[in-house]
Write a protein that holds these residues in place. Structure first.
Motif, PDB file in Angstrom:
ATOM      1  N   GLU A 241       4.722   1.552   0.130  1.00  0.00           N
ATOM      2  CA  GLU A 241       4.588   0.796  -1.112  1.00  0.00           C
ATOM      3  C   GLU A 241       3.347  -0.090  -1.097  1.00  0.00           C
ATOM      4  OE1 GLU A 241       8.526   2.342  -0.626  1.00  0.00           O
ATOM      5  OE2 GLU A 241       7.338   1.039   0.705  1.00  0.00           O
ATOM      6  N   GLN A 242       3.057  -0.693   0.050  1.00  0.00           N
ATOM      7  CA  GLN A 242       1.875  -1.547   0.144  1.00  0.00           C
ATOM      8  C   GLN A 242       0.590  -0.742  -0.003  1.00  0.00           C
ATOM      9  OE1 GLN A 242       3.502  -3.697   3.846  1.00  0.00           O
ATOM     10  NE2 GLN A 242       2.028  -5.143   2.994  1.00  0.00           N
ATOM     11  N   ARG A 244       0.247   2.200  -1.586  1.00  0.00           N
ATOM     12  CA  ARG A 244       0.141   2.662  -2.979  1.00  0.00           C
ATOM     13  C   ARG A 244      -0.330   1.542  -3.903  1.00  0.00           C
ATOM     14  NH1 ARG A 244       5.420   5.319  -1.878  1.00  0.00           N
ATOM     15  NH2 ARG A 244       5.008   7.547  -1.475  1.00  0.00           N
TER      16      ARG A 244
END
Length: 293
Positions: A241-242, A244
């Motif tokens: 997530e980080q 992306r």
């Protein structure tokens, strides 16, 4: 088709042969409980890192990995295991010569008709994995497969994953990226380093490689649109997530990490083709580094 493509496509068959030969070479390879150093240069050094992590993680004994030129002669080992495709690399031969009569040595090579034949106490020859290309692919992964099988860590599923890696299309947009980062954990940290080297050698790409948990400690600051971040193995929680969120392309390897390396070898060839480069002619490189006296 280039030599590199031909050789990387043959890896599943080479891995099968190597795994079948593991028992035959058992007496030449490290025994449980031995204190072992695994050495090599370039690609072989990164394979040494993977072997060391696998062996120690399997409870087989304390195992270190070194570039041959950086071997710590003040340390005591029961055996030094050298990985050398050509059997002619100066740093490896110098190290084996210096250890003669003091420490038992084993060399894993593709060519027995080279100086390594007499430089090491024991020799394992994977002649079927030898290569014409400067850029290493199948010898490195076949040597690692032999050692995984020796440790009881190889399975048919790994070969199946390699076949998938060769057949499945690469992720869309990946070839157009301008920077590539490879991440690993445990034994796949060495594979991540090798992935970066393959991209640099074959396609002159800007690449980096890190232990996955280290990526947030600074390197992620240069990650942006146009960056591909490829995870070999299971990612740390929250990292995808980080990445992306930076705009980068996140590639999460679902296959065995060694099979993921095969996908990255294919990527290196594809990027080279897109840039009009010949992966069989890497800039400033030769098949073996042989230094003048």
């Amino acid at each position: 088709m280039t030599h590199v493509e031909n050789e990387l496509n043959s890896q599943p068959e080479c891995w099968i042969r190597a795994a079948e030969q593991a028992d035959r070479h058992r007496s030449a390879l490290p025994e449980p409980g031995e204190r072992v150093a695994v050495v090599g240069c370039g690609t072989s050094y990164f394979m040494a890192q993977a072997v060391a992590a696998l062996r120690e993680g399997a409870g087989q004994g304390e195992t270190d990995a070194f570039a041959a030129s950086e071997f710590p002669h003040g340390r005591s080992y029961d055996r030094v295991l050298a990985l050398t495709r050509s059997g002619t690399t100066t740093e490896v031969l110098d190290l084996l010569g210096g250890l003669a009569g003091r420490t038992r040595t084993t060399a894993v090579t593709a060519d027995p008709d080279t100086p390594v034949r007499t430089a090491a106490d024991d020799l394992v020859v994977l002649h079927f994995a030898d290569e014409r290309s400067v850029v290493q692919t199948r010898f490195a992964t076949t040597a690692l497969t032999l050692l995984r099988a020796h440790l009881g860590l190889h399975s048919d599923a790994v070969v199946a994953d390699a076949r998938t890696a060769l057949a499945a299309p690469l992720p869309e947009g990946l070839v157009d990226c301008t920077q590539f980062t490879f991440l690993g954990r445990g034994w796949s940290v060495g594979l991540a380093q090798e992935a970066g080297l393959k991209m640099r050698e074959a396609s002159r790409s800007w690449t980096e490689a890190y232990p996955a948990m280290e990526y947030r400690h600074g390197p992620i600051s240069v990650t942006t649109a146009g960056t591909a971040t490829w995870m070999l193995g299971t990612p740390p929680d929250g990292l995808a997530e980080q990445v992306r969120a930076t705009g980068a392309l996140w590639i999460e390897g679902a296959l065995d990490p060694l099979a993921e390396l095969v996908r990255i070898q294919r990527l290196a060839v594809a990027v080279a083709a897109a840039r009009g480069l010949d992966p069989d002619q890497p800039r400033h490189l030769t098949r073996s580094v042989i230094l003048a006296p």
